[in-house]
Design a protein around this motif. Sequence first.
Motif, short mmCIF file in Angstrom:
data_model
loop_
_atom_site.label_atom_id
_atom_site.label_comp_id
_atom_site.label_asym_id
_atom_site.label_seq_id
_atom_site.Cartn_x
_atom_site.Cartn_y
_atom_site.Cartn_z
N HIS A 1 43.96 88.37 70.51
CA HIS A 1 43.74 88.20 69.33
C HIS A 1 43.10 87.12 68.47
O HIS A 1 43.55 86.76 67.14
CB HIS A 1 45.26 88.62 68.61
N LEU B 1 41.52 87.50 64.86
CA LEU B 1 42.75 87.74 63.80
C LEU B 1 43.11 86.16 63.46
O LEU B 1 43.44 85.74 62.36
CB LEU B 1 43.69 88.60 64.30
N CYS C 1 44.08 95.56 58.43
CA CYS C 1 43.47 96.51 59.07
C CYS C 1 42.05 96.15 59.38
O CYS C 1 41.45 95.49 58.57
CB CYS C 1 43.40 97.85 58.16
N ASP C 2 41.53 96.81 60.47
CA ASP C 2 40.09 96.59 60.86
C ASP C 2 39.29 97.21 59.54
O ASP C 2 39.18 98.19 59.33
CB ASP C 2 39.80 97.19 62.07
N LEU D 1 45.38 95.76 62.96
CA LEU D 1 45.14 94.67 63.74
C LEU D 1 46.42 93.77 63.91
O LEU D 1 46.70 93.06 64.87
CB LEU D 1 44.00 93.82 62.99
N GLU E 1 41.31 90.72 55.53
CA GLU E 1 40.39 91.52 55.82
C GLU E 1 39.24 91.62 55.09
O GLU E 1 38.06 91.99 55.73
CB GLU E 1 41.20 92.93 55.13
N LEU F 1 37.05 89.38 57.49
CA LEU F 1 36.88 89.93 58.61
C LEU F 1 35.61 90.93 58.32
O LEU F 1 34.70 91.03 59.14
CB LEU F 1 38.20 91.06 59.32
N GLU G 1 31.95 90.56 60.02
CA GLU G 1 31.25 91.63 60.62
C GLU G 1 30.17 92.23 59.94
O GLU G 1 29.17 92.50 60.82
CB GLU G 1 32.33 92.97 60.58
N ARG H 1 31.41 96.53 69.46
CA ARG H 1 32.63 97.12 69.77
C ARG H 1 32.14 99.04 70.13
O ARG H 1 32.88 99.55 70.31
CB ARG H 1 33.62 97.33 68.87
#
Length: 655
Positions: free
Chosen positions: A76, A79, A177-178, A185, A213, A216, A220, A247
Motif C-alpha cells: 500500500h 496510499l 476510494c480509488d 483503498l 482522493e 491520488l 493518476e 492497471r
Amino acid sequence: MRAKFQRGWLPRPENDGRIKSAWERFLSGDAQASTALRQMVDDSWQRCLGDKVDPHRDQAQSLLDEDRLAQLRDKHQRLLSISAPLMAKARDFLSQTGTVMILSDPEGTILDYEGDLAMRDPLERVRLVPGARWNESTIGTNAIGTALALGQPVQIHAAEHFCAGIQQWTCSAAVICDPVDSSVLGAIDVSGLSRSFTRHSLALVATTAERIESKLAQLEMARRFRLLELCMKRLSSSDGVLVFDRRGYLVKANEVAADALAAIGAQFRLSGTPRIPGLGDPALGERAVPEWIRPEWVAPVMDGAEYLGAAVHVPRRWSSAPLCPPPGRDVAPGFERIIGASAALHGALRKARQLARSQVTVLLLGETGVGKELFARGIHDAGGSSQGAFVALNCGGLSRELLASELFGYAEGAFTGAQKGGMVGKLEAAHGGTLFLDEIGEMPIDLQTYLLRVLEEGELYRIGETKPRKISFRLIAATNRDLRAEIANGKFRLDLFYRIAVTSIQIPPLRERPEDIRPIVEDLLATLCRKHELPLPTIAAGVWERLACYPWPGNVRELRNVIESALLVAEGDCLGAHDLPPDILDCSAKSSAGSGPRPGTLKNAEQERIRSAIRSSQGNSTLAAKKLDIAKSTLYRKLKKYDMQEILQEVRESA
C-alpha cells in the motif's frame, strides 16, 4: 425521534446510559432496539452477532510481525506516500488533544498513525496500533471497520462499540476510494478516549479522505497525460488502437477501434470503465489477456523505467469493406451503410436525409448498438460539411478531466504532464466539419456549461489559455438516456438540451423491426465471408424464426457478433440453429412453448440480472456494479428506475 437517530451519522453522548442498557439487553437476547440507538449501530451489532464476535473482547487481533507489516506497507505504498504529508500535519494539530489519526488498509489493518504521543499507552492496551486488524468481524462495531463495511463516514462513541473493552473510546472514520474505479483503498480515522468526543472529528476525517482522493486523482491524471502524450502517434493510426493504463484500465480508443473490435468479434465495451488486468504493470503479476488480443498487437508504453501502460493495435485489415445495401435500394449518399427496409427505419432515414441538407444541430436517440454513429456519419457525408472532418467523441468513456482536455484541448504547461506545444481538442479539430458527441447525457454538468458557451458564442478557450479561438462546426449528439428525466434529476442542463435538441431522430431498436433482420444478416454474411475468405453459407430452416423472436438487447452490434461467431463455428456450408448462442435458442424455446416475446421482457430480464448480482454480492453495491459491468452510479439509477431501492437493504439484512 427514533427515525432521526436511525438515519443519523452522529452519536448523542447524552444517550450513553440508554445505549449501554440497550447493549446489555441485546446481548441477553432482547431484539427490541432502543429509540436512542441509531439504525446504523443496530445493523452493525447484528452483523457482529452473525460473525460470532466476542462482545467482551478488550483488544484487537494479534499484531503482524515486522516482516509481514513491512510487506503490507510496501503493498500500500501509493496510499502511504500520498497520506504522509497529511499524517505529518496530524502530529501537530492533534497534539495535546488526546486523539490520534490512523490510516488503515481495505481490510482494516492499521498501517500508520500520528497524533498525541500521550495516547501511546492507551492505544497499545487495545492494540490500536500498526499491524492490528480493526474490521467488524474481528473487534466488532468500530469506526474503521463499520466505515469500511458501509462505505460512508462513521462516528462511533462509547457504548455504541460492540466489544466492551473498547467502549471507553470515541472514533470517527471515512473510507478512501480509488479515483479511477471507486474501489476502497483504505480508511482514515481519528480516535481518542470518550472524553475527547467532538462532532468535528467526523468532518475532519471526511475532508482528509477527500484530500487524499484528490491527490491520488491528480497523480493518476498526470500519469495518464504522459501515457497519452507517448501514444499520440499510435492513436492517429488508421487502424484500431486502444490505450490502457498501468492497471489495465482503458484510457483512450481511437475512432476506428469500435469497428475493428466488432470485425474480429471481440466482446469488449469501450464505454464505462473497462479493464483488462493482464495489460497492467507486469509487476502486478496478472498477465492473462483475452484470446482476441494477439501478442504481437500489444506494445508496452514506458517512461524511462516506469511502466505507464500498454497500447493494443488492432490491424484494420481485420475489418474489411463497409456494409453495402442490397441492389435497388433507394438511399441518399452517405447512408449506404444502414441496412433495412422496415417502415420505422425508413422513417428515421427519411428525416435524416432531410436534415442533412442543413447545418442544424441533430440529437440522435436510441438504445446502445442501434447505429447512432452510422446515422451521424450519414448526415455528415450527405451534408454541407462533408468536405470537413468527422470528429467523434464518446462522453461516457472518459473521466471528467480527460473529457475536458479531449473537448477543449489545452495549452503547453496548463498542468503537470501536459504535452509540449499543447493539444488540439475535438471541438477545434471539428472546425469546418462535424462533431459527433456520443452519450452526451453522461457529460458532467459543469462541462455542459462550457460546451453551451462554445455553441452560443462560436469560440472556445483551450485549458490554460486566455485568448479565444473562433470555430464553426456542425454538432450531432446522441444518447440512450431520457434527457428530460436527467434534467428533472439535475444531471443535465435545460438550456443545453434546447440547444442540442433543435431536431431529433428516434432510431428504432432491432426488436421493433424484425423484418430488417434478414437483409442485415445477408449483408453481414457477404461482408464477413469476404473478410474470412469463406464460402457464402446457406441458412437452415428455422434460423430466421429464432433470430426474429430474440429481443436483441444489443441491437445490430449484437447481431453482427452473433452472425460472425456462428459463421466461424459452423461446420460445412450450412449455418444451422445449433450454431446460434444458447440465449437465442432459449428464447426460441420459450416462444414455441407459448410464452413468446412480450412487452417488458427486456425490463424483466434486466431487473432479474440486477437482483442476481446484488444477491451474489451479498448487498455490496460496488461488487454488484462490477458484476454487471456498469458504474455504481448507474446501478443506483437503475434501482431507482425500477423502484428496487429496498433490495440492497433486504439482501444485507439476510446475508
